[in-house]
Write a protein that holds these residues in place. Sequence first.
Motif, PDB file in Angstrom:
ATOM      1  N   VAL A  78      40.507  29.007  56.159  1.00  0.00           N
ATOM      2  CA  VAL A  78      40.504  29.992  57.247  1.00  0.00           C
ATOM      3  C   VAL A  78      39.681  31.194  56.811  1.00  0.00           C
ATOM      4  CG1 VAL A  78      41.908  31.446  58.760  1.00  0.00           C
ATOM      5  CG2 VAL A  78      42.782  29.220  57.998  1.00  0.00           C
ATOM      6  N   TYR A  79      38.607  31.442  57.564  1.00  0.00           N
ATOM      7  CA  TYR A  79      37.693  32.534  57.217  1.00  0.00           C
ATOM      8  C   TYR A  79      37.632  33.531  58.364  1.00  0.00           C
ATOM      9  CZ  TYR A  79      33.537  35.056  55.717  1.00  0.00           C
ATOM     10  OH  TYR A  79      32.678  36.047  55.321  1.00  0.00           O
ATOM     11  N   PHE A  80      37.593  34.822  58.009  1.00  0.00           N
ATOM     12  CA  PHE A  80      37.525  35.892  58.999  1.00  0.00           C
ATOM     13  C   PHE A  80      36.107  36.435  59.069  1.00  0.00           C
ATOM     14  CE2 PHE A  80      41.860  35.933  57.262  1.00  0.00           C
ATOM     15  CZ  PHE A  80      42.557  35.596  58.423  1.00  0.00           C
TER      16      PHE A  80
ATOM     17  N   VAL B 296      25.878  41.692  58.822  1.00  0.00           N
ATOM     18  CA  VAL B 296      25.914  40.649  59.846  1.00  0.00           C
ATOM     19  C   VAL B 296      25.143  39.415  59.388  1.00  0.00           C
ATOM     20  CG1 VAL B 296      25.111  40.047  62.171  1.00  0.00           C
ATOM     21  CG2 VAL B 296      26.374  42.167  61.790  1.00  0.00           C
ATOM     22  N   LYS B 297      24.000  39.612  58.742  1.00  0.00           N
ATOM     23  CA  LYS B 297      23.248  38.473  58.218  1.00  0.00           C
ATOM     24  C   LYS B 297      24.081  37.711  57.187  1.00  0.00           C
ATOM     25  CE  LYS B 297      18.883  39.269  57.209  1.00  0.00           C
ATOM     26  NZ  LYS B 297      17.674  39.999  56.699  1.00  0.00           N
TER      27      LYS B 297
ATOM     28  N   ARG C 115      25.409  33.831  57.483  1.00  0.00           N
ATOM     29  CA  ARG C 115      25.104  32.891  56.401  1.00  0.00           C
ATOM     30  C   ARG C 115      26.366  32.163  55.944  1.00  0.00           C
ATOM     31  NH1 ARG C 115      23.727  34.893  50.305  1.00  0.00           N
ATOM     32  NH2 ARG C 115      23.015  32.917  49.381  1.00  0.00           N
ATOM     33  N   ILE C 116      27.446  32.899  55.798  1.00  0.00           N
ATOM     34  CA  ILE C 116      28.687  32.277  55.356  1.00  0.00           C
ATOM     35  C   ILE C 116      29.250  31.355  56.425  1.00  0.00           C
ATOM     36  CG2 ILE C 116      31.121  32.759  54.846  1.00  0.00           C
ATOM     37  CD1 ILE C 116      30.320  34.903  53.002  1.00  0.00           C
ATOM     38  N   GLU C 117      29.203  31.783  57.685  1.00  0.00           N
ATOM     39  CA  GLU C 117      29.662  30.908  58.775  1.00  0.00           C
ATOM     40  C   GLU C 117      28.946  29.560  58.713  1.00  0.00           C
ATOM     41  OE1 GLU C 117      29.389  32.421  62.699  1.00  0.00           O
ATOM     42  OE2 GLU C 117      30.841  34.033  62.415  1.00  0.00           O
TER      43      GLU C 117
ATOM     44  N   PHE D 275      38.090  23.567  58.510  1.00  0.00           N
ATOM     45  CA  PHE D 275      37.939  25.018  58.522  1.00  0.00           C
ATOM     46  C   PHE D 275      38.348  25.578  59.873  1.00  0.00           C
ATOM     47  CE2 PHE D 275      33.883  23.589  60.270  1.00  0.00           C
ATOM     48  CZ  PHE D 275      33.672  24.462  61.334  1.00  0.00           C
ATOM     49  N   LEU D 276      38.562  26.879  59.879  1.00  0.00           N
ATOM     50  CA  LEU D 276      38.778  27.645  61.109  1.00  0.00           C
ATOM     51  C   LEU D 276      38.174  29.017  60.877  1.00  0.00           C
ATOM     52  CD1 LEU D 276      40.048  27.911  63.934  1.00  0.00           C
ATOM     53  CD2 LEU D 276      42.148  28.699  62.823  1.00  0.00           C
ATOM     54  N   ILE D 277      37.153  29.335  61.647  1.00  0.00           N
ATOM     55  CA  ILE D 277      36.513  30.641  61.531  1.00  0.00           C
ATOM     56  C   ILE D 277      36.971  31.505  62.699  1.00  0.00           C
ATOM     57  CG2 ILE D 277      34.329  31.903  61.543  1.00  0.00           C
ATOM     58  CD1 ILE D 277      33.011  29.444  60.290  1.00  0.00           C
TER      59      ILE D 277
END
Length: 228
Positions: free
Chosen positions: A57-59, A75-76, A80-82, A92-94
Amino acid sequence: MIIGSGLLAGAFSRYAQSENVLIFASGVSNSMLRETPAFEREFDLVKECVQKPFLFVYFSTTSVLDPEQALSPYVKHKKRIEEYIRSHAGRFLILRLPILVGKTNNPHTLINFLYDAIRSGRHFVLQANACRHLASVEDIAEIGEVLIEDKSVHNHIINICFDNQTKVTEIVRLLEELMNKKGDYALADTGGCVSVDNSYIRTDARFKSYFGRTDLNRTILTKYISGR
């Protein structure tokens, strides 16, 4: 399992001992940061964590939808991480989040910055045309937990925000009213308002109670100030 120790880590503490869910709450917390080492440290940690057999789970941030912020290093970095998570994580869940409001010592959050500047009488510059969504960290945690437990939304990116977009100047006005103190600021003819697609949670009956609330920003900021 939780990685991190800040506002979101505390809000999602029920997952601290989970053997199925990894809450990644160790991201860069200063959206104004322009130096790359902190971004690279987060990216390296993400690359390590996505290998674990958990729901990752990523915020992220709804700012990735704002064309005016597209070239900002923060933001870049988030984009990139997304993309890396989407390509490399098994599950995953973003969750893209708006401006979080809650008890934290982080001076770089928007509300902490504005509150401290008004309280201390410190001069600051305000983007006259900028708009933001506010959300209490408690509401985000409640919605996040529902989504985490719903396997049908895993491996998706979901924007979480309510129908309370407002000018930053109005946020400052509310803080001034609630604090009974005028801020010392100048207006810059910059910023803008971007529509965030929150249709997923707005049309889901499970989240009906989070919409249609009147004076939501006042409620959020009143609770914030009372906890200072």
